[in-house]
Design an enzyme around this catalytic site. Structure first.
Site, PDB file in Angstrom:
ATOM      1  N   TYR A   4       0.841  -1.195   0.000  1.00 11.35           N
ATOM      2  CA  TYR A   4       0.000   0.000   0.000  1.00 11.35           C
ATOM      3  C   TYR A   4       0.880   1.251   0.000  1.00 11.35           C
ATOM      4  O   TYR A   4       0.623   2.202  -0.754  1.00 11.35           O
ATOM      5  CB  TYR A   4      -0.898  -0.025   1.231  1.00 11.35           C
ATOM      6  CG  TYR A   4      -1.823   1.153   1.367  1.00 11.35           C
ATOM      7  CD1 TYR A   4      -3.002   1.222   0.637  1.00 11.35           C
ATOM      8  CD2 TYR A   4      -1.537   2.194   2.247  1.00 11.35           C
ATOM      9  CE1 TYR A   4      -3.862   2.297   0.765  1.00 11.35           C
ATOM     10  CE2 TYR A   4      -2.391   3.277   2.383  1.00 11.35           C
ATOM     11  CZ  TYR A   4      -3.557   3.327   1.644  1.00 11.35           C
ATOM     12  OH  TYR A   4      -4.405   4.395   1.770  1.00 11.35           O
ATOM     13  N   LYS A  10       1.025   4.439  -2.727  1.00  8.68           N
ATOM     14  CA  LYS A  10       0.680   5.806  -2.346  1.00  8.68           C
ATOM     15  C   LYS A  10       1.860   6.756  -2.546  1.00  8.68           C
ATOM     16  O   LYS A  10       1.665   7.958  -2.799  1.00  8.68           O
ATOM     17  CB  LYS A  10       0.176   5.832  -0.901  1.00  8.68           C
ATOM     18  CG  LYS A  10      -1.185   5.157  -0.743  1.00  8.68           C
ATOM     19  CD  LYS A  10      -2.231   5.757  -1.665  1.00  8.68           C
ATOM     20  CE  LYS A  10      -3.603   5.149  -1.511  1.00  8.68           C
ATOM     21  NZ  LYS A  10      -4.600   5.782  -2.408  1.00  8.68           N
TER      22      LYS A  10
END
Length: 294
Positions: free
Chosen positions: A159, A163
């Site tokens: 993740y 990002k």
């Protein structure tokens, strides 16, 4: 950019959490809103709620990882309303990866990148050329996270990597828009500064078969309520930021043409300083030590 009544905002991941709060806030300010989400039932509920409150709403089931799906969203948005002034590339998922990076399943990375990175890129390509061509003021908001966007949380590394990519993509978009002298601005959003009650914790519910896990999980998925209970049992107080505050940050940032939609937070500031200083000193990333597990 002025968010005047009658302008049009497109929000992906609009059926719940941050996306739904942004859509609600835009509608409250008199904008027409295009809601896009992969969850059909939740999307319909969100659209019905806004419609009952008097908003002009267009809802479409969209898989942002699918370029054709996002292009079709742009087509129907322009066909229905004739313009788009605000684009919020907000849809995102966790990865479901477990263990060390070398133990991860490739599909965990493929799925997270398909939504969190390719989804933003698809949104940019589908909407931004038309926004520029219109000559009207516009703004693009891409949702990142302090996890990765500022410094990674190694236990959620997939993740975090996606990002971080969103930040760099938005910086590049900003530069390209300036080079074109476009009337379209760009911002990167860091929701927070505290935890958020969003569907991200249970994003595995929407994981498509083409990115299915190849082996059973070692531990069951944990809901936000379960995680919160475990933290409190361990003596840690958990603070949440209302998603409405995130939506307000977005609206204020668009009006001010603010690139960094980053709420004030001493924790974030410490991370930014520590990471920057590590790079300037050519030193090892000691700011990660508190996250390194035995």
């Amino acid at each position: 950019m002025e968010l005047t009544a009658g302008r049009i905002a497109v929000v992906t991941g609009a059926a719940s959490g941050i996306g739904r709060a942004m859509a609600r806030r835009f509608a409250a300010d008199g904008l027409k809103v295009v809601l896009a989400d992969v969850e059909e039932k939740a999307l319909r509920e969100a659209a019905d709620e806004l419609t009952e409150e008097g908003a002009q709403v267009l809802a479409r089931t969209v898989d942002v990882s699918d370029r054709a799906s996002v292009l079709a969203l742009a087509d129907v948005a322009y066909r229905t309303f004739g313009a788009v002034h605000v684009l919020c590339n907000n849809a995102g998922v966790g990865s479901g990866a477990e263990g060390r990076m070398w133990e991860h399943e490739p599909n965990d990375w493929k799925w997270a990148f398909a939504v969190n990175v390719w989804g933003v890129f698809h949104g940019i390509q589908a909407f931004v050329p038309r926004m520029i061509e219109s000559g009207e003021p516009g703004h693009v908001v891409n949702t990142s996270s302090g996890d990765g966007g500022i410094a990674p949380l190694p236990t959620a590394s997939v993740y975090a990597v996606t990002k971080a990519a969103v930040v760099t993509m938005t910086e590049s978009l900003y530069a390209h828009l300036k080079a074109e002298h476009a009337r379209v601005g760009a911002s990167v959003l860091f929701p927070g500064p505290h935890m958020l009650r969003t569907g991200l914790w249970e994003s595995h519910r929407n994981r498509p078969q083409r990115y299915a896990k190849e082996r059973p999980r070692r531990t069951p998925y944990r809901s936000l309520d379960q995680w919160e209970a475990a933290m409190r049992d361990a003596g840690h107080e958990v603070t949440f930021t209302p998603v409405e505050e995130v939506a307000a940050l977005v609206v204020d940032g668009i009006r001010a043409d603010r690139f960094w939609m980053l709420p004030e937070s001493e924790h974030s500031d410490r991370q930014i300083r520590a990471r920057s200083q590590s790079m300037l000193d050519r030193a090892n990333p000691s700011y990660l030590e508190s996250f390194i597990l035995d």
